[in-house]
Design a protein around this motif. Structure first.
Motif, PDB file in Angstrom:
ATOM      1  N   THR A   1       0.792  -1.230   0.000  1.00 27.38           N
ATOM      2  CA  THR A   1       0.000   0.000   0.000  1.00 27.38           C
ATOM      3  C   THR A   1       0.827   1.283   0.000  1.00 27.38           C
ATOM      4  O   THR A   1       0.279   2.348  -0.251  1.00 27.38           O
ATOM      5  N   CYS A   2       2.124   1.202   0.312  1.00 28.14           N
ATOM      6  CA  CYS A   2       2.881   2.447   0.503  1.00 28.14           C
ATOM      7  C   CYS A   2       4.347   2.293   0.080  1.00 28.14           C
ATOM      8  O   CYS A   2       4.795   1.204  -0.272  1.00 28.14           O
ATOM      9  N   ASP A   3       5.056   3.407   0.161  1.00 28.38           N
ATOM     10  CA  ASP A   3       6.474   3.399  -0.206  1.00 28.38           C
ATOM     11  C   ASP A   3       7.301   2.519   0.723  1.00 28.38           C
ATOM     12  O   ASP A   3       8.309   1.947   0.302  1.00 28.38           O
ATOM     13  N   HIS A   4       6.890   2.398   1.983  1.00 29.26           N
ATOM     14  CA  HIS A   4       7.598   1.510   2.910  1.00 29.26           C
ATOM     15  C   HIS A   4       7.474   0.058   2.429  1.00 29.26           C
ATOM     16  O   HIS A   4       8.449  -0.699   2.456  1.00 29.26           O
TER      17      HIS A   4
END
Length: 66
Positions: A13-16
């Motif tokens: 879901t995210c850059d992490h």
């Protein structure tokens, strides 16, 4: 000839998430390139054994959809 694996990883879901997967998968022997598409939930990997790539994604904390 390099094998390309296209894997569906729906939990991203995210850059992490992207960074964690890239970090683990690039450490797999034979992997030449990793492209993570967060919008499509797809990880494309050039090189490496499929089993090792899936294990690396699992190590990053994500499941590959069948």
């Amino acid at each position: 000839m390099t094998t390309t694996h296209v894997l569906n990883v729906p939990e991203m879901t995210c850059d992490h998430c992207k960074a964690a997967i890239e970090s683990e998968v690039t450490s797999v022997d034979g992997v030449e390139r990793v492209d993570v598409d967060l919008d499509a939930k797809i990880v494309t990997v050039a090189g490496g054994a499929l089993e090792a790539v899936v294990a690396a994604i699992d190590e990053a904390g994500f499941d590959v959809a069948s």
